[in-house]
Scaffold this motif. Structure first.
Motif: not given
Ligand code: NAP
Length: 265
Positions: A18-19, A41, A154, A189
């Motif tokens: 979703s994002s 979600r 984390y 993000s």
């Molecule tokens: N952004 C960074 O700097 C970064 C760096 C390294 C790794 N990562 C990893 O990349 C992945 C994606 O993160 P992002 O950066 O794209 O963050 P984000 O924009 O916050 O996206 C997180 C996603 O996880 C979903 N999510 C959260 N809680 C959930 C739940 N209980 N059940 C189902 N879905 C759930 C959210 O959707 P809903 O809220 O609609 O459920 C959203 O689609 C994560 O694993 C994060 O740890 C991110």
């Protein structure tokens, strides 16, 4: 040619679609001809994205909730959908000390980043292995390479994801199944807002914050080539490799400083 390369229009399930990075992985997978299934979600978000990219399905699920993964797997079975590529992307973090963050926010990270990722893999991998082609792309992080004071749970969850993915990579490669741990650094993000990391040194420098579309491309390229670990971006590769060269005490202190909230003025 690996059997992965013979997959035409694979069915690709993207969690956290979703994002952020998940939405970009879904867009990029659709561009590459995958039949994409979106889950998260927020139903409105995944339905809008499904319409935008012509996805096969959008199935809402709370993967951190008890029965969340089982419900998603049952819904896939009810629709007779066989997943070829699983993208375990959903995840979240939380800034603060272990002594002060509410318990549910800490165990919630383990529920989503570790348990749901593992449960979904365990549920879908046997089918992928039996068909002899497909893959799993797991979102780890450069956080996986050292301990992270101020974001301790984390960092620990991402160390699990990296270790689990590397082991899985070896277990299933003879079966023609690809497994990649994607380890981005700070990426644009909703993550930093959700984790309250937006004002930390790790996220303050806009030039170091990556474009989620570039991260998505790097992840899918890495999975296609069956690279066990993908760290997108030169600075992040340097940071990940650097943890092997300096004493652990120093690398965890540097990580802790990067994740500290600046003092309020
Ligand atoms: N952004 C960074 O700097 C970064 C760096 C390294 C790794 N990562 C990893 O990349 C992945 C994606 O993160 P992002 O950066 O794209 O963050 P984000 O924009 O916050 O996206 C997180 C996603 O996880 C979903 N999510 C959260 N809680 C959930 C739940 N209980 N059940 C189902 N879905 C759930 C959210 O959707 P809903 O809220 O609609 O459920 C959203 O689609 C994560 O694993 C994060 O740890 C991110």
């Amino acid at each position: 040619m690996s059997s992965f390369a013979t997959l035409t229009n694979p069915v690709t399930l993207v969690t956290g679609a979703s994002s952020g990075i998940g939405a970009e992985i879904a867009r990029e997978a659709a561009r590459r001809g995958h039949r994409v299934i979106l889950t998260a979600r927020r139903t409105d978000r995944i339905e809008a994205l499904a319409a935008e990219i012509g996805a096969l399905a959008a199935i809402p699920a709370d993967l951190a909730a008890p029965g969340g993964v089982a419900g998603l797997v049952a819904e896939l079975a009810r629709r007779a959908i066989e997943v070829d590529i699983l993208v375990n992307n959903a995840g979240f973090g939380q800034q603060g000390s272990v002594a002060t963050i509410p318990s549910g926010l800490q165990t919630g990270q383990i529920d989503l980043n570790v348990r749901a990722l593992t449960e979904l893999t365990v549920a879908l991998l046997p089918g992928i292995v039996a068909r002899g082609a497909g893959g799993v792309l797991n979102l780890a992080s450069i956080a996986a390479f050292q301990a992270g004071p101020n974001v301790a749970v984390y960092f620990a969850t991402k160390a699990y994801v990296l270790s689990f993915s590397e082991a899985l990579h070896e277990e299933v490669k003879a079966a023609g199944v690809h497994v990649t741990a994607l380890c981005p650094g700070p990426t644009r993000s909703e993550f930093a807002d959700v984790a309250h990391l937006d004002t930390t040194a790790a996220f303050r420098s806009a030039s170091l914050v990556a474009d989620p579309a570039a991260v998505a491309r790097a992840g899918l390229d890495g999975l296609e080539h069956n690279r066990a670990v993908v760290v997108p971006g030169l600075a992040n590769r340097f940071a990940a490799f650097g943890t092997r060269l300096v004493p652990r005490a120093l690398s965890r202190r540097i990580a802790g400083n990067m994740q500290k909230q600046p003092p309020r003025s």
